[in-house]
Design a protein around this motif. Structure first.
Motif, PDB file in Angstrom:
ATOM      1  N   LEU A   1       3.394  13.828   1.301  1.00  0.00           N
ATOM      2  CA  LEU A   1       3.594  12.659   2.166  1.00  0.00           C
ATOM      3  C   LEU A   1       4.575  12.944   3.297  1.00  0.00           C
ATOM      4  O   LEU A   1       4.507  12.325   4.347  1.00  0.00           O
ATOM      5  CB  LEU A   1       4.114  11.479   1.334  1.00  0.00           C
ATOM      6  CG  LEU A   1       3.084  10.640   0.572  1.00  0.00           C
ATOM      7  CD1 LEU A   1       3.792   9.559  -0.219  1.00  0.00           C
ATOM      8  CD2 LEU A   1       2.089  10.016   1.534  1.00  0.00           C
TER       9      LEU A   1
ATOM     10  N   ASN B   1       2.694  16.779  -3.709  1.00  0.00           N
ATOM     11  CA  ASN B   1       2.446  15.451  -3.140  1.00  0.00           C
ATOM     12  C   ASN B   1       3.558  14.914  -2.254  1.00  0.00           C
ATOM     13  O   ASN B   1       3.356  13.934  -1.549  1.00  0.00           O
ATOM     14  CB  ASN B   1       2.179  14.454  -4.266  1.00  0.00           C
ATOM     15  CG  ASN B   1       0.868  14.715  -4.975  1.00  0.00           C
ATOM     16  OD1 ASN B   1      -0.185  14.291  -4.518  1.00  0.00           O
ATOM     17  ND2 ASN B   1       0.925  15.446  -6.087  1.00  0.00           N
TER      18      ASN B   1
ATOM     19  N   ARG C   1       2.860   6.995  -6.706  1.00  0.00           N
ATOM     20  CA  ARG C   1       1.927   8.027  -7.164  1.00  0.00           C
ATOM     21  C   ARG C   1       2.440   9.412  -6.794  1.00  0.00           C
ATOM     22  O   ARG C   1       2.412  10.336  -7.609  1.00  0.00           O
ATOM     23  CB  ARG C   1       0.547   7.804  -6.526  1.00  0.00           C
ATOM     24  CG  ARG C   1      -0.205   6.613  -7.098  1.00  0.00           C
ATOM     25  CD  ARG C   1      -1.603   6.578  -6.513  1.00  0.00           C
ATOM     26  NE  ARG C   1      -2.317   5.390  -6.947  1.00  0.00           N
ATOM     27  CZ  ARG C   1      -3.569   5.116  -6.604  1.00  0.00           C
ATOM     28  NH1 ARG C   1      -4.222   5.938  -5.798  1.00  0.00           N
ATOM     29  NH2 ARG C   1      -4.166   4.032  -7.036  1.00  0.00           N
TER      30      ARG C   1
ATOM     31  N   GLN D   1       1.414   4.335  -2.759  1.00  0.00           N
ATOM     32  CA  GLN D   1       1.348   5.769  -2.450  1.00  0.00           C
ATOM     33  C   GLN D   1       2.615   6.482  -2.909  1.00  0.00           C
ATOM     34  O   GLN D   1       2.553   7.580  -3.473  1.00  0.00           O
ATOM     35  CB  GLN D   1       1.198   5.964  -0.944  1.00  0.00           C
ATOM     36  CG  GLN D   1      -0.088   5.435  -0.339  1.00  0.00           C
ATOM     37  CD  GLN D   1      -0.024   5.509   1.169  1.00  0.00           C
ATOM     38  OE1 GLN D   1       0.575   6.419   1.716  1.00  0.00           O
ATOM     39  NE2 GLN D   1      -0.653   4.566   1.834  1.00  0.00           N
TER      40      GLN D   1
ATOM     41  N   PRO E   1      -4.329  12.806  -2.796  1.00  0.00           N
ATOM     42  CA  PRO E   1      -4.230  12.560  -1.367  1.00  0.00           C
ATOM     43  C   PRO E   1      -5.298  13.314  -0.588  1.00  0.00           C
ATOM     44  O   PRO E   1      -5.566  14.467  -0.848  1.00  0.00           O
ATOM     45  CB  PRO E   1      -2.834  13.067  -1.012  1.00  0.00           C
ATOM     46  CG  PRO E   1      -2.518  14.065  -2.064  1.00  0.00           C
ATOM     47  CD  PRO E   1      -3.199  13.611  -3.311  1.00  0.00           C
TER      48      PRO E   1
ATOM     49  N   ASP F   1       0.817  -1.206   0.000  1.00  0.00           N
ATOM     50  CA  ASP F   1       0.000   0.000   0.000  1.00  0.00           C
ATOM     51  C   ASP F   1       0.855   1.262   0.000  1.00  0.00           C
ATOM     52  O   ASP F   1       0.613   2.196  -0.769  1.00  0.00           O
ATOM     53  CB  ASP F   1      -0.940  -0.002   1.210  1.00  0.00           C
ATOM     54  CG  ASP F   1      -1.947  -1.128   1.108  1.00  0.00           C
ATOM     55  OD1 ASP F   1      -2.532  -1.277   0.023  1.00  0.00           O
ATOM     56  OD2 ASP F   1      -2.134  -1.857   2.096  1.00  0.00           O
TER      57      ASP F   1
ATOM     58  N   PHE G   1      -6.546   6.445   1.961  1.00  0.00           N
ATOM     59  CA  PHE G   1      -5.525   7.483   1.817  1.00  0.00           C
ATOM     60  C   PHE G   1      -5.600   8.189   0.468  1.00  0.00           C
ATOM     61  O   PHE G   1      -5.226   9.326   0.330  1.00  0.00           O
ATOM     62  CB  PHE G   1      -4.133   6.858   2.015  1.00  0.00           C
ATOM     63  CG  PHE G   1      -3.080   7.867   2.312  1.00  0.00           C
ATOM     64  CD1 PHE G   1      -2.928   8.341   3.595  1.00  0.00           C
ATOM     65  CD2 PHE G   1      -2.252   8.346   1.314  1.00  0.00           C
ATOM     66  CE1 PHE G   1      -1.943   9.269   3.883  1.00  0.00           C
ATOM     67  CE2 PHE G   1      -1.276   9.271   1.596  1.00  0.00           C
ATOM     68  CZ  PHE G   1      -1.120   9.731   2.885  1.00  0.00           C
ATOM     69  N   TYR G   2      -6.038   7.446  -0.550  1.00  0.00           N
ATOM     70  CA  TYR G   2      -6.174   8.045  -1.867  1.00  0.00           C
ATOM     71  C   TYR G   2      -7.629   7.964  -2.345  1.00  0.00           C
ATOM     72  O   TYR G   2      -8.316   6.982  -2.088  1.00  0.00           O
ATOM     73  CB  TYR G   2      -5.279   7.313  -2.895  1.00  0.00           C
ATOM     74  CG  TYR G   2      -3.878   7.820  -2.894  1.00  0.00           C
ATOM     75  CD1 TYR G   2      -2.945   7.290  -2.006  1.00  0.00           C
ATOM     76  CD2 TYR G   2      -3.484   8.839  -3.741  1.00  0.00           C
ATOM     77  CE1 TYR G   2      -1.659   7.764  -1.991  1.00  0.00           C
ATOM     78  CE2 TYR G   2      -2.199   9.310  -3.724  1.00  0.00           C
ATOM     79  CZ  TYR G   2      -1.278   8.767  -2.844  1.00  0.00           C
ATOM     80  OH  TYR G   2      -0.012   9.245  -2.841  1.00  0.00           O
TER      81      TYR G   2
END
Length: 1489
Positions: free
Chosen positions: A770, A763, A696, A693, A870, A689, A864-865
């Motif tokens: 993140l 992002n 992306r 993320q 996000p 997972d 989360f997405y």
């Protein structure tokens, strides 16, 4: 008790039969054997009782052993009764001895029964018991046959014979039949391949029979790496490295800079080697028993000239003694070699591992003093030198012992006349010592030259793309050939002269010694120089010649190894990184906490203080949850600031503190030769997972779709088959996935398009990214990201000139940072106001990666997405856990992959005859013919001298005096001196006229083919593999091949002449030659096959060591920052062990062969002696003929084994020629110049460029990267080329330079089809500033103009226009200032400016700018753009740029998408079309509202 009733008495030697007396043989042997077994068996039983019980199904061998033991017991009991009947009393020592022996038999059988279910290794005590029993019973049987026992006591004789045969069979079954394996052990063997020696019994180890299954496997099929047995634990790299580390650290602690590497190595591995030397000395002592036995044999022969000859059995016993003595010597010698190779392999593993680990922690001073090429040479050449001294240098310590023993025996044989021989021997040794000193001095020079060549070769390979783009191949070839041909090979020639002189001394000294000794003897002694003196003396002189001949070679090897030890020691003592440069503390989690701080820090690139300080009086803070940006012009110290935080710079004053784990993105991304996924994970466990993320957030999703195997796509070394933007985002994804506490980014946005940069800011780096909850420190030239920064620091000339919060900076009136942002970033302001989120809200968000259970974690991550965007940001991320170590997989292990690294090619079967023919051609056929004639002549003269000596001694023996001394001695001396002169000429011819020519031709041809190979070769070939050919293989061709060929022909001729002498003297020996030859060829066939295959596997497995090392050095800052040194070290150890898995069995295979062939040699000695005995007794043989025959027979034992070993060495060494020739046949690019189709001298005059239906792919089998491109660019037109990452922008420039050949269509420049002209004519007429700007070790001038075509004033002008003049003037030496390896003493931006200077010097009408200013700050970029517009206004310019504002004023814009031209028009026209791709890119990049 009566001791013995036999009339011959207790003995031990019978005066009648030249053997043991019956009393001694029938009593002492059984008593000693039986009592020893009864004493030792309880020890075995106790150990077996503690072993774990395993279930094994009994097999036929188990029952056969027990059955034979019962048979032996019954026959011995019957023999006991027969003895009692014979003697008539129990009161006889022989009866008691047989009783003890009968009791010991069931004890031995019980041990064998008990061990069957407890161990797979048969008891050594029991095996020796059966062996000694069989041997003693044969001795007793021989005595019975001599005495004719069967005539009077047939029952006793028959019983004993059955017992002897049964004992012998029982020994063979116990020692050489496999023990069955338990089920779980069978499964274990399927998973792993344990060392066969671990389950081998003592006799299997002594005879190396445990290797036979591997030999058969290699013979039946080509051996693979998976089929090789594992290494014994005692030589595994992790074990020997730990042992060496302890000793080396103790040495450094006690002696500091004077630490002795030799002492540390000896402390670790000396004990096993000393045991081997003890065995070798014992074996060599037996070698000197042979001349005494030969003397006894000749005395036996001479008795047949008298009336009282010795019985035939006396001669037979001497022949058996010679056989046993030779066999024992062979076995002891092989045990020595096994221990020597075990020690040498351990030393090799420990040194290579230590070199690797040292290289990973070298300071900047250390790295500057030792280039990559230097360190590779330490690994490939110096370690091998140290290793070889243990394997082949035994003459140094065994030689003096052999010489002393030989002289002692000569004194016993010839009295004081031997002292003249001692004097000549001493003079020979002194002469060789002087030559050794000369060789040592030469070797030091040679190793420096080798380093220089390896360094330049490495740089050429690393920078091959730039070399091709600038058409500099010939300049670099000339530069390398200057080092290779005028320095390195000149030293090899000098080495050959020294070697020839040394060999001359070694070969003529035994003749001079023997001649002088014989002359002194006949002139000072009244005794005749008879055969029983001459031939034992000749045998001793032959034994003396071995250490005298080998000592010079061993001295040379010692000199080379001492030089190498010194070089290795110097490197291992080189300065390391400052251990307290950075204070590491536990991580902080509170938003706003200061997690990185520097207080008044002054830092140097080098501790020695060469040049100015990198940073002065630096104070800096970075907080948790904040983005801190560092800005400044090129060379201002931005990257140095990050290096200081990472601990790579030397801290003079102040302090640096870092809280928590660090992730680092270098300005030049470190990309491993592995899959994309492995590059991102970087040793961390896979978390699906968060991995999703990460890719992306780092804008890699689209890239994965276009890559041939998505994230399983293998990328070449340094990510050579990825674009610059893809490499940057891959490194960024690695950092994000690590979930570190502190993130250090060195301008990560410079290589990506503006719209991609915006995505990454949003992002990853920004307040919604993140990493929002992490400490982020970033140097940058991108103005857009500064608005996202919490704190901005500006550097100038290594000092902080301004620092503050973004809001404070923007409100200050005289802020330089504010001016920078307003001037260059006004149009790039981001639009993130809508996304403001205060810290309190961020802190209240739940952490998706610290949920209470895996199920909760998955639920949160799924949320989360949403639609790829996000929802949550600023969330603390749990640290990525480290994955367990996995063995590196082969690059072609996944057959479904479309894009694969080619596995290194390895030939199969015998080295082809064509390889030998090619080497013969390169070495000069006439010179090789002269060498062969000279070496045959040398050996023939040597044999002629011995035949003349036989004639002389026969005459003296017949007359009982020494007539015609002058005649006989003079002719003998002529033979000897002539042979020595022939040897000298032979060696000189080999080295000077054959070896050097072949070495030069092969290296030059390989170099030309490698440099002229297409880029696809470098895309799919790890650099270490190529470097391996240019270092290890070239070194073998230079220095080993000649010596091996010389030894091969020398030993071959020795064996042939020996057989000729023996068969001429005793024609009946021909009957035995055929079966011996069959056995010889049988063993040779197995050995040659496995040795060849193992050598190839060893060569192939050596390349990954260098490839991994080179790769590690390329990413050393990244590896250190991520604290991954241990993982990379484990990988290095795995590669070393894999290499040793092929190397160590090849050494054991030598022992397997030697013990069998030398046993055949021992058989030849026995047969020659036996035939001589029978010929003397029943024929008319003179002692001179016997002496000559036996002196050659005694030489043949080791010669026979060495000839096969050297045959393999020839083939193994020729594998290096084969590997070089393979690269000499690499497919080359199109010709550099096509004479009948050359463009005009001023072409291109206008600069018109046209692509017509142009398509290309990087190599066959891959998809097209450009598809049907049609472009027509007018003269002097300025064209900007844009597109998303992977659209084909850089591929277009590669096509223009024909770095990639068209798959369809062609390119026309000023009316010339570029596909039809030479590559040099094309590339040197075009100018380029490439994306990856590279610099080479050498002067600044060499870097800008390696061909020396321009004047200093022209170069200064170019430097001034490229804004490098001030920096170069500040360097010591100015234009002749030294640039470090890879340009490490220049920043990335300065290297790009150097590329601009190169372009300014190229008088081309066409200029290509491939991200030319990506690594420079916006101010410098602005100035450079003005320079380009002014200086290149009359040129056609093709510009690829991430900063769209740099190409917005181009005449026309090309927009590429998926390898096709999507749009081609003026910027105004494209911007007016709101649906155009160019408009979309500009909008994403913030250039339009």
């Amino acid at each position: 008790m009566t001791i013995c009733l036999d009339p011959e008495g207790l003995g031990p030697i019978s005066p009648l039969y030249y053997s043991f007396t019956p009393c001694f043989a029938d009593s002492v042997f059984p008593i000693v054997t039986g009592l020893a077994l009864l004493a030792l068996a309880p020890l075995d039983l106790k150990a077996l009782g503690q072993a774990r019980l395993i279930y094994v199904v009994p097999n036929i061998w188990f029952y056969l052993k027990l059955g034979l033991a019962v048979l032996v017991f019954l026959t011995q009991f019957a023999f006991l009764l027969a003895q009692y009947d014979l003697s008539g009393t129990w009161d006889d020592l022989r009866v008691y001895a047989t009783v003890i022996y009968c009791i010991s038999i069931p004890a031995a059988a019980y041990v064998q029964y008990f061990e069957f279910n407890r161990t797979r290794v048969a008891s050594s005590y029991v095996l020796f018991y059966w062996f000694i029993s069989a041997l003693s019973e044969f001795i007793r049987f021989f005595g019975m046959v001599q005495r004719g026992v069967w005539l009077d006591h047939f029952y006793l004789f028959t019983n004993f014979t059955i017992s002897m045969v049964a004992t012998f069979i029982l020994f063979l079954v116990s020692a050489f039949t496999p023990m069955p394996t338990a089920l779980y052990q069978s499964l274990h063997r399927e998973i792993e391949n344990p060392p066969p020696a671990e389950s081998a019994n003592i006799f299997s180890r002594l005879t190396y029979t445990y290797l036979t299954p591997l030999m058969k496997l290699a013979y039946s099929d080509d051996l693979t790496e998976a089929e090789l047995p594992d290494l014994p634990k005692i030589i595994r790299t992790d074990r020997v490295r730990m042992s060496f580390d302890q000793q080396w650290e103790a040495q450094k602690k006690e002696h500091g800079e004077n630490a002795s590497l030799f002492t540390a190595l000896f402390s670790c591995f000396g004990s096993i080697y000393l045991k081997g030397i003890a065995l070798r000395i014992l074996g060599d002592s037996l070698a000197f028993v042979q001349p005494n036995l030969l003397k006894r044999l000749l005395l036996f022969v001479n008795t047949y000239r008298t009336d009282n000859p010795v019985p035939l059995s006396g001669g037979v016993v001497i022949a058996i003694g010679m056989f046993v003595c030779s066999l024992a010597q062979t076995m002891l010698s092989q045990l020595y070699f096994e221990r020597a190779f075990t020690a040498s392999t351990s030393i090799k593993a420990s040194l290579i591992s230590s070199i690797y680990r040292k290289a990973m922690i070298l300071s900047n001073d250390g790295r500057q003093s030792k280039s990559t090429g230097d360190i590779v040479n330490l690994m490939s050449v110096d370690v091998q030198r140290v290793q070889e001294i243990l394997e082949s240098g035994q003459s140094l310590w065994v030689g003096p012992f052999q010489i002393v023993l030989c002289l002692y025996n000569l004194h016993a044989l010839m009295g004081n006349s031997m002292w003249i021989g001692v004097l000549l021997t001493v003079l020979t040794v002194l002469g060789n010592g002087y030559i050794a000193r000369l060789q040592r001095a030469l070797q030091k020079v040679q190793m420096k030259v080798k380093d220089k060549r390896a360094r330049l070769t490495g740089e050429m390979l690393v920078s091959i793309k730039s070399i091709k783009l600038y058409a500099w191949e010939q300049s670099f070839i000339d530069k390398l050939n200057e080092i290779r041909n005028n320095q390195e090979l000149r030293n090899v020639r000098q080495k050959g002269i020294y070697s020839a002189t040394s060999n001359f001394l070694g070969s003529c000294s035994p003749f001079f010694v023997s001649c002088a000794t014989f002359a002194t003897f006949v002139w000072t002694s009244n005794k005749p120089l008879s055969t029983d003196i001459v031939f034992p003396a000749l045998t001793l002189f032959n034994l003396l010649s071995i250490p005298l001949t080998m000592f010079p070679q061993a001295a040379t090897a010692l000199v080379e190894s001492l030089v190498s030890l010194k070089r290795l020691s110097t490197f291992l003592l080189t300065e390391e990184l400052q251990p307290d440069a950075v204070r590491k503390l536990d991580p902080l989690y509170g938003l706003g906490d200061i997690s990185v701080s520097a207080e008044k820090g002054t830092f140097l690139w080098n501790r020695l203080g060469n040049g100015d300080a990198a940073l002065r009086n630096i104070s800096f803070q970075a907080r948790v949850g904040e983005l801190s940006c560092i800005v400044g012009r090129v060379g201002s110290g931005k990257s140095a600031m990050l290096q200081a935080i990472l601990g790579d710079l030397y801290r003079v004053s102040g302090s640096v503190t870092v809280h928590g784990y660090v992730a680092y993105c270098a300005q030049v991304p470190f990309i491993m030769n592995a899959s994309v996924k492995d590059n991102i994970l970087f040793g961390k466990r896979f978390h699906a997972d968060f991995y999703e993320q990460t890719i992306r957030a780092c804008a890699l999703v689209e890239d994965f779709r276009v890559l041939p195997d998505q994230d399983e796509t293998l990328v070449g070394e340094k990510g050579i088959n990825l674009s610059g933007g893809q490499k940057a985002r891959l490194a960024l994804a690695r950092a994000v996935y690590a979930r570190a506490d502190v993130y250090v980014f060195d301008d990560p946005l410079s290589a990506v398009d503006q719209h991609v940069g915006r995505h990454i800011i949003d992002n990853v780096l920004g307040p919604r990214g993140l990493l929002a909850s992490k400490t982020r420190i970033m140097t940058t030239n991108a103005i857009a990201v500064l608005s996202e920064a919490n704190n901005i620091t500006m550097l100038r000339e290594g000092e902080v000139v301004e620092s503050g919060l973004y809001t404070d900076v923007m409100n200050a009136e005289n802020s330089e940072i504010k001016q920078l942002i307003e001037e260059f970033g006004a149009s790039q302001q981001s639009h993130v106001e809508d996304y403001d989120l205060n810290e309190e809200e961020a802190a209240e968000k739940p952490d998706p990666l610290t949920a209470s259970s895996e199920e909760e974690e998955e639920d949160v991550i799924e949320e989360f997405y949403e639609n790829g965007a996000p929802l949550a940001f600023g969330l603390p991320l749990r640290r990525a856990s480290t994955a367990s170590f996995q063995k590196p997989s082969l690059m072609d292990a996944v057959p479904t992959r479309r894009l694969r690294m080619d596995k290194e090619h390895s030939e199969k079967g015998r080295v082809k005859l064509s390889v030998y023919k090619e080497y013969l051609k390169t070495a000069n056929v006439k010179a090789v013919s002269a060498f062969l004639i000279l070496i045959v002549g040398s050996n023939a003269l040597s044999v002629g001298g011995n035949i003349w000596l036989k004639k002389w001694s026969d005459e003296n023996t017949r007359l009982g005096s020494n007539p015609d001394i002058g005649k006989y001695l003079g002719i003998y001396l002529i033979f000897g001196v002539s042979a020595a002169i022939f040897t000298l000429c032979c060696t000189l011819t080999l080295w000077i006229f054959c070896t050097i020519r072949a070495a030069r031709v092969l290296h030059d041809r390989m170099l030309m083919h490698v440099l002229r190979s297409p880029m696809s070769f470098f895309d799919t070939t790890p650099m270490g593999r190529v470097i391996n050919r240019f270092t290890a293989d070239v070194s073998r061709v230079d220095e080993v091949l000649a010596r091996v060929f010389s030894n091969f022909f020398s030993r071959l001729l020795k064996v042939l002449f020996s057989l000729l002498v023996i068969t001429t003297a005793n024609p009946s020996f021909i009957l035995f030659i055929t079966p011996i030859t069959v056995l010889y060829l049988y063993y040779q066939r197995y050995y040659v096959r496995i040795s060849r295959e193992l050598k190839r596997l060893e060569s192939v497995s050596r390349s990954p060591i260098y490839a991994h090392f080179q790769e590690s050095l390329n990413g050393i800052s990244t590896i250190r920052a991520y604290e991954q040194i241990k993982r990379f070290d484990r990988t290095n150890e795995y590669h070393i062990d894999t290499n040793n898995k092929a190397y160590f069995p090849s050494m054991l295979a030598r022992r397997w062969l030697a013990i069998r062939l030398e046993a055949l040699g021992s058989l030849i000695i026995f047969l020659a002696a036996l035939l001589s005995v029978f010929s003397v007794v029943y024929g008319n043989f003179t002692s001179g003929v016997v002496g000559l025959t036996m002196s050659y027979a005694l030489q043949i034992t080791q010669a026979m084994s060495s000839i096969v070993r050297i045959t393999v060495e020839v083939e193994i060494s020729t594998v290096s020629v084969e590997r070089i020739l393979e690269y000499c046949e690499l497919p080359m690019e199109a010709p550099a110049i096509i004479e009948n189709n050359r463009p005009g001298s001023k072409w291109p005059m206008e600069g018109a460029v046209e692509f017509r239906e142009y398509s290309s792919r990087y190599r066959p089998g891959l998809d097209l990267v450009l598809k049907g491109i049609n472009l027509k660019i007018r003269p002097q037109e300025k064209v900007g080329i844009v597109g998303r990452t992977g659209a084909g922008k850089s591929s277009l420039t590669l096509g223009l330079f024909r770095m990639v050949e068209p798959a369809g269509g062609y390119v026309i420049i000023d009316g010339v089809n570029t596909s039809k002209i030479g590559l040099q004519d094309l590339r040197e007429r075009l100018a380029i500033i490439p994306q990856d700007s590279q610099a080479f070790e050498g002067t600044v001038r060499d870097n800008i103009d390696p061909g020396g075509k321009h004047t200093d004033s022209e170069i200064w002008a170019a430097l001034e226009l490229s804004h490098l003049k001030a920096h170069i003037e500040g360097m010591e030496g100015r234009l002749y200032a030294m640039v470090s390896e890879g340009g490490s003493n220049l920043s990335v931006g300065q290297r790009q400016l150097m590329s601009l200077a190169r372009a300014l010097l190229t008088p081309s009408k066409i200029l290509v700018l491939d991200e030319a200013t990506a690594a420079v700050d916006v101010e410098t970029d602005h100035i450079i753009q003005q320079t380009i517009r002014a200086e290149f206004k009359d040129r056609t310019i093709l510009t690829i740029a991430h900063r769209l504002n740099t190409i917005i004023d181009s005449d026309r814009i090309v927009v590429l998408a998926n390898g096709r031209v999507a749009e081609f028009d003026t910027p105004q026209a494209l911007l007016e079309d709101k649906h155009s791709l160019f408009y979309a890119l500009c909008k994403q990049g913030g250039l339009v509202e």
